[in-house]
Design an enzyme around this catalytic site. Sequence first.
Site, PDB file in Angstrom:
ATOM      1  N   SER A 133      79.148  54.680 -96.095  1.00  0.00           N
ATOM      2  CA  SER A 133      80.383  54.338 -96.796  1.00  0.00           C
ATOM      3  C   SER A 133      81.311  53.701 -95.775  1.00  0.00           C
ATOM      4  CB  SER A 133      81.037  55.613 -97.350  1.00  0.00           C
ATOM      5  OG  SER A 133      82.362  55.371 -97.786  1.00  0.00           O
ATOM      6  N   TYR A 146      83.735  65.010 -96.738  1.00  0.00           N
ATOM      7  CA  TYR A 146      83.012  63.800 -97.123  1.00  0.00           C
ATOM      8  C   TYR A 146      82.925  62.832 -95.948  1.00  0.00           C
ATOM      9  CZ  TYR A 146      81.995  59.332 -99.329  1.00  0.00           C
ATOM     10  OH  TYR A 146      81.447  58.101 -99.637  1.00  0.00           O
TER      11      TYR A 146
END
Length: 279
Positions: A133, A146
Amino acid sequence: MTTKIALVTGASSGIGEATALKLQALGYTVYGAARRTDRLQKLAPAGIRPLAMDVTDEESMHAGIKHIIAETGRIDVLVNNAGYGSYGALEDVPIDEGRRQFEVNVFGAIRLAQLVLPSMRTQRSGTIVNITSMGGKLHTPLGGWYHGTKFALEALSDCLRLEAKPFGIDVVVIEPGGIATEWGEIAADHVEQTSGNGPYAAQANALATSLRSEANARRNSPPSVIADAVAKAVTARRPKTRYAVGFGARPLIAARAILPDRAFDALISRAVGLPTKAA
């Protein structure tokens, strides 16, 4: 010419689904993996082979790889896409939930890499694609666990790239920006459930509102842009080590590299409408 074999995890929706369909269209034999194979049945008419796999379960992963090699004799591409974002203040998120995020987003991906590497080394070729990401290069509030998983997967991918290179194996990182999938809504629900009441409520509600906003949804890129990047990587003679694609990925990664920490903190806080002081 031998048909190339690809395994895509998290293939039941979003980026995984788009990637499985893209590789199938390129002529790969594609195994689409997910915990629930009923959600994979919609891909069967396109020729995707459904595979039940839980990336937190050793037996499930081992059986899945064994099944593919038994049927085809090889694995040419592994796309580690399975993952999720469970948001909340670090003070609020239970440690068990933090561990689970690492199990899914990091340990599952690396264990699958371990399981496909012997076959790839034998054939002296292969590509491992890890979907991280832009969150593996930058930080946002209430996303500590995360971001921690994505930072970790970036570092592990770099190490694996060096280790696998002598065997003709490429390791590629894809860094999605904002993508139009279920991810944002799920993250918004998580942050409200975890930190929507208590000292971090103002931050949690601001972030949830930002994640659900129509403006954010309009800007997000379709999952196909990630599928296209994966296709480019696995078909290139010498793929890039990283592909930053999707809304905001390149400019935000560049800003993080240039700006001092507090300046970037302020940028991100303004972007999600975060309050500057506690209530």
